[in-house]
Structure formats: structure tokens, C-alpha cells
Design an enzyme around this catalytic site. Structure first.
Site, PDB file in Angstrom:
ATOM      1  N   HIS A 120     -15.708 -13.926   5.032  1.00 59.35           N
ATOM      2  CA  HIS A 120     -14.857 -13.177   5.961  1.00 59.35           C
ATOM      3  C   HIS A 120     -15.654 -12.696   7.162  1.00 59.35           C
ATOM      4  O   HIS A 120     -16.772 -12.195   7.025  1.00 59.35           O
ATOM      5  CB  HIS A 120     -14.252 -11.981   5.218  1.00 59.35           C
TER       6      HIS A 120
ATOM      7  N   CYS B  34      -9.798 -15.063  10.463  1.00 58.84           N
ATOM      8  CA  CYS B  34     -10.703 -13.937  10.706  1.00 58.84           C
ATOM      9  C   CYS B  34     -11.737 -14.231  11.788  1.00 58.84           C
ATOM     10  O   CYS B  34     -12.158 -13.325  12.505  1.00 58.84           O
ATOM     11  CB  CYS B  34     -11.389 -13.506   9.411  1.00 58.84           C
TER      12      CYS B  34
ATOM     13  N   GLN C 144      -4.763  -8.656  10.367  1.00 59.52           N
ATOM     14  CA  GLN C 144      -4.798 -10.093  10.095  1.00 59.52           C
ATOM     15  C   GLN C 144      -3.699 -10.444   9.111  1.00 59.52           C
ATOM     16  O   GLN C 144      -3.680  -9.949   7.989  1.00 59.52           O
ATOM     17  CB  GLN C 144      -6.147 -10.526   9.515  1.00 59.52           C
TER      18      GLN C 144
END
Length: 249
Positions: A183, A97, A91
Site C-alpha cells: 500500500h 493507492c 480510496q
């Protein structure tokens, strides 16, 4: 949903909402029922049994804390064994994400589902019709031989995906803000192993043996361990991706 490293590009975060994610996947070429997102309401056996089967992958949203960051840095410093057959990407785009979690999920089950022509989604803003097939079909074919960082850079420069992500964000029920500290990661079973797929880590993390029939329970054990390390937080969300087409109700 912080970025891993190099890019200055930031997207607004994708909402942890199965309806939004399903519309997103439909627009990218996953037919309804082939891979469908559903909330996981708890880890008691009866609640896990409520999740449509078979479960193909699991998404987990959790808060980034000093402890989780230290654990990530420790794992990144360990040389990882090769993970043959695992689709994994890094990423580099901030707040990407959620999309990367979905790309990890679908990328590791392409042999189990059909990636058909895309549908005109309820967003009414994206129709990726192509003689070459759906967006995801082209994305995975284009990135198949790339390493994880090359895939990250490919996504970073992919305008179609950026637009699709932006449309999915706009379909969410909450006002989007890039000032977040949560996340998304993905859990998938590949070659009989449960893998944690986190674009902020340098490689997939194996959590031991698993199977298509125990994936949800195996992922739940790992997730419960993470939750236990953060007793003062309630910012957790678990979404199962199931195949419902052709299965009994």
C-alpha cells in the site's frame, strides 16, 4: 493495495518506479522539474542528503499486515481534529493507492509548483491538451470544495484518470497483477505539520511539527517506525518528490 470500502472497481497497481511516476505526472500536466520523483536509498544522513532538494512530499510503499490493519482501524475510530488546508481524499478503487498518493502529494503543493500544459509523454498514448489547462489543474479545481469521500467518488468515475493510470501501469518494468498486498501512502508538510495521507484512513494523521527543510528527515523517522514493526518483510519502498527546476545541481 486494497480498497477502502464501497467500490467494486479495481485497477492494476502502479509500480513503485520513479521513472514511471514521472512520466505519469508529466502526462497529467506537471512540468519536468516542478515535481520529480526520486528513489530514497536509505535513511543514513549521507543517503538522505543525496536526494534532490527541496523535497515537497514523500511516498511510502509498505506491506499490509494484521498489525498495520489493526492500527488503521484504531486510528479510524478516533475523532480527528480538523486539518485546515490539507488536501485529502479517500480510496474506494482497489489498487488505486499509487495514484492517490501522487494526487495527495501534488494536491498539497499546488501553491509551490506550476501546473502547466501537459506534455506528450514517453508513453505516446495520452495528451490531455485543453483550453482549460492541464488535467491536474482541472481535477483540483473541480474537487476543491468536495469532502474526502466525494473526491474519491469523483476519481472513481473519472475515465481520463483511469486511462492515464492504466498507461502508467503498462509502462512499468514488472508484470502487473492485482493480487498484491502492499500500500502507498504520502507524507506532506502543511501549515508546519507533518501529515500522513492514507486514503484507507478516514482523515489525515498528524505526526507533529515539520518544515519544508526537514520534511524528508521527519517522514523518515515515521517510516523507520513502521519498518521496525515489520522486521520479517522487505517489501518497502520510499520515493521523494522534489522540485529541481531552478535549483543548483
Amino acid at each position: 493495495m486494497a480498497e477502502t470500502a464501497s467500490s467494486a472497481k479495481r485497477w492494476l497497481p502502479l509500480e513503485a518506479n520513479p521513472d514511471v511516476m514521472n512520466q505519469f505526472l508529466w502526462g497529467l500536466g506537471v512540468p519536468p522539474g516542478e515535481a520529480e520523483c526520486n528513489d530514497v536509498y536509505g535513511f543514513d544522513e549521507e543517503l538522505l542528503e543525496m536526494v534532490p532538494k527541496p523535497v515537497l512530499a514523500v511516498l511510502f510503499l509498505y506491506p499490509l499486515t494484521p498489525e498495520s490493519e489493526q492500527e488503521r482501524l484504531q486510528q479510524n475510530s478516533i475523532k480527528q481534529d480538523p486539518c485546515d488546508g490539507v488536501y485529502f481524499m479517500r480510496q474506494t478503487v482497489g489498487n488505486a493507492c499509487g495514484t492517490i498518493g501522487l494526487l495527495h502529494a501534488i494536491g498539497n503543493i499546488t501553491s509551490e509548483i506550476k501546473l502547466g500544459r501537459p506534455l506528450l509523454t514517453l508513453l505516446h498514448t495520452l495528451y490531455l491538451a485543453s483550453v482549460e489547462g492541464s488535467f491536474l489543474d482541472r481535477f483540483y479545481k473541480s474537487t476543491a470544495s468536495m469532502d474526502p469521500m466525494e473526491r474519491a467518488l469523483y476519481l472513481e468515475n473519472d475515465r481520463e484518470m483511469e486511462v492515464a493510470h492504466s498507461d502508467a501501469v503498462a509502462a512499468g518494468e514488472t508484470e502487473a497483477s492485482d493480487n498484491v498486498n502492499d500500500h502507498f501512502i504520502c507524507f506532506a508538510c502543511v501549515n508546519g505539520q507533518l501529515y500522513e495521507l492514507d486514503g484507507r484512513k478516514t482523515a489525515p494523521v498528524s505526526h507533529g511539527p515539520s518544515s519544508s527543510s526537514t520534511l524528508l528527515q521527519d517522514a523518515a523517522k515515521v517510516i523507520k517506525g513502521t519498518i521496525a514493526k515489520n522486521p520479517n518483510s522487505i517489501n518497502f519502498n520510499v520515493i521523494a518528490i522534489s522540485r529541481t527546476v531552478g535549483t543548483a545541481a
